[in-house]
Design a protein around this motif. Structure first.
Motif, mmCIF file in Angstrom:
data_model
loop_
_atom_site.group_PDB
_atom_site.id
_atom_site.type_symbol
_atom_site.label_atom_id
_atom_site.label_comp_id
_atom_site.label_asym_id
_atom_site.label_seq_id
_atom_site.Cartn_x
_atom_site.Cartn_y
_atom_site.Cartn_z
ATOM 1 N N LYS A 3 0.835 -1.193 0.000
ATOM 2 C CA LYS A 3 0.000 0.000 0.000
ATOM 3 C C LYS A 3 0.879 1.255 0.000
ATOM 4 N N PRO A 4 0.367 2.363 -0.547
ATOM 5 C CA PRO A 4 1.137 3.619 -0.531
ATOM 6 C C PRO A 4 1.025 4.351 0.798
ATOM 7 N N ASP A 83 -6.709 9.731 1.933
ATOM 8 C CA ASP A 83 -7.770 10.605 1.432
ATOM 9 C C ASP A 83 -8.133 10.249 -0.012
ATOM 10 N N LYS A 84 -7.118 10.014 -0.843
ATOM 11 C CA LYS A 84 -7.367 9.608 -2.233
ATOM 12 C C LYS A 84 -8.132 8.283 -2.274
ATOM 13 N N LEU A 85 -7.699 7.338 -1.455
ATOM 14 C CA LEU A 85 -8.351 6.032 -1.425
ATOM 15 C C LEU A 85 -9.818 6.163 -1.037
ATOM 16 N N GLY A 90 -15.675 6.211 -2.155
ATOM 17 C CA GLY A 90 -16.938 6.868 -1.842
ATOM 18 C C GLY A 90 -17.285 6.875 -0.371
ATOM 19 N N VAL A 91 -16.252 6.901 0.475
ATOM 20 C CA VAL A 91 -16.453 6.845 1.916
ATOM 21 C C VAL A 91 -16.734 8.247 2.462
ATOM 22 N N ASP A 164 -8.589 -5.778 2.047
ATOM 23 C CA ASP A 164 -8.206 -5.429 0.682
ATOM 24 C C ASP A 164 -7.742 -3.983 0.557
ATOM 25 N N ASN A 165 -8.413 -3.070 1.233
ATOM 26 C CA ASN A 165 -8.126 -1.647 1.042
ATOM 27 C C ASN A 165 -7.105 -1.089 2.028
#
Length: 328
Positions: A3-4, A83-85, A90-91, A164-165
């Motif tokens: 992850k970034p 924030d981008k993720l 759509g959170v 996953d995220n």
């Protein structure tokens, strides 16, 4: 997949209490937390290992509830990547300016897909670490926050979402037998730090917040804490007697503050960061799952939890029934 961003661990929680002075006595005199500072509406507490401003915030409110749980990240830039993720996912989210939560830098707060209010931050003011100030320590020696336990209705979706995220890993999980050849996920213990969990997801009426877990050195420390609480007159606040969990292997006791917020005093789990770690599977009907010694938890522990707040309005989110309960 790397992850970034890097989520380090669960760092703190904010719960509401109706009477700050009453709460101060329970948490500081009863449980040994250290008050970093306070104002008319908040008390900021830390534990013995903490070198930062707080691991627990008590906020004045109408009833016990969860305002948020918070994870620390490794760098300020991680917040922008998150924030981008969350925008792509759509959170619901909002930024907190530095100091909006006292002692803390900027932070990103979201409502996760299960309804839980979750915060991510990097910077926090330093505070004196009390770990070796033995002459100032009381009878209850809570070292640090360990985990949060949340009740949600959509465990399959939320389990995948965190894995996953956000890169959460699984140490243990519980399944419920549906039929002879079918099982359903009932609970998952997920982590970022290399221990059993930072986050427990439990399939139940929700969203609700069940408890915050705090780490202590050993079983004797937890027993001493019970003696201290009872001697102070808080014997009725000890909700679930000391025991050992099957899941996590941890030695525990559960206590509730005067408003009903629940805490687990916790020790004795294990390292989970080996690359070939395989999650431990339990069945919900296993008699040693909840308590390794077989004792059943009290009814209040299985049925009662506090509501969670909307990150935009501060209102309590509606509590929904599980899908299989709706069909009955």
């Amino acid at each position: 997949m790397t992850k970034p961003f890097d989520i380090v661990r669960l760092h703190h929680a904010e719960v509401t209490v109706t009477d700050l002075e009453r709460a101060r006595h329970f948490y500081c005199e009863g449980l040994g937390f250290i008050e970093t500072e306070s104002d008319d509406n908040h008390i900021y507490l830390r534990a013995l290992e903490d070198a930062n401003h707080h691991c627990l915030v008590l906020t004045k409110g109408e009833r016990a509830s969860l305002k948020h749980i918070a994870y620390r990240v490794s760098a300020d830039s991680d917040l922008d990547e998150l924030d981008k993720l969350f925008t792509n996912l759509g959170v619901t989210k909002r930024w907190l300016k530095p100091g909006e939560e006292k002692g803390q830098g900027r932070a990103l707060r979201i409502q996760d897909p299960g309804g839980i209010p979750v915060e991510f931050f990097f910077e926090m003011d330093k505070a004196e670490r009390m770990l070796q100030k033995y002459h100032l320590q009381g009878n209850v020696k809570i070292k640090r926050i360990d985990h949060a336990n949340c009740l949600i209705t959509n465990i399959d979706d939320l389990y995948d979402w965190y894995a996953d995220n956000l890169g959460f890993r699984t140490s243990e999980y519980t399944v419920k037998t549906i039929s002879e050849d079918k099982e359903a996920m009932w609970a998952a213990w997920m982590h970022r730090k290399p221990s059993v969990h930072d986050l427990a997801l439990i399939s139940d009426r929700g969203p609700r917040f069940h408890h915050t877990g705090f780490w202590m050195d050993d079983a004797k420390s937890i027993l001493d804490a019970c003696d201290h609480l009872a001697a102070l007159g808080y014997y009725a606040n000890i909700e679930r007697s000391p025991g050992r969990h099957g899941t996590s292997n941890a030695f525990f006791v559960y206590v509730r503050d005067p408003d009903g917020n629940r805490m687990e005093l916790y020790t004795g789990d294990y390292f989970t960061n080996d690359p070939d770690w395989e999650p431990v599977k339990w069945n919900l009907d296993h008699p040693q799952r909840a308590t390794f010694w077989g004792a059943m938890p009290p009814k209040s522990w299985t049925e009662e939890a506090v509501p969670v707040e909307d990150i935009l309005t501060g209102e309590y989110l509606p509590i929904e029934e599980l899908a299989h309960n709706k069909k009955k």
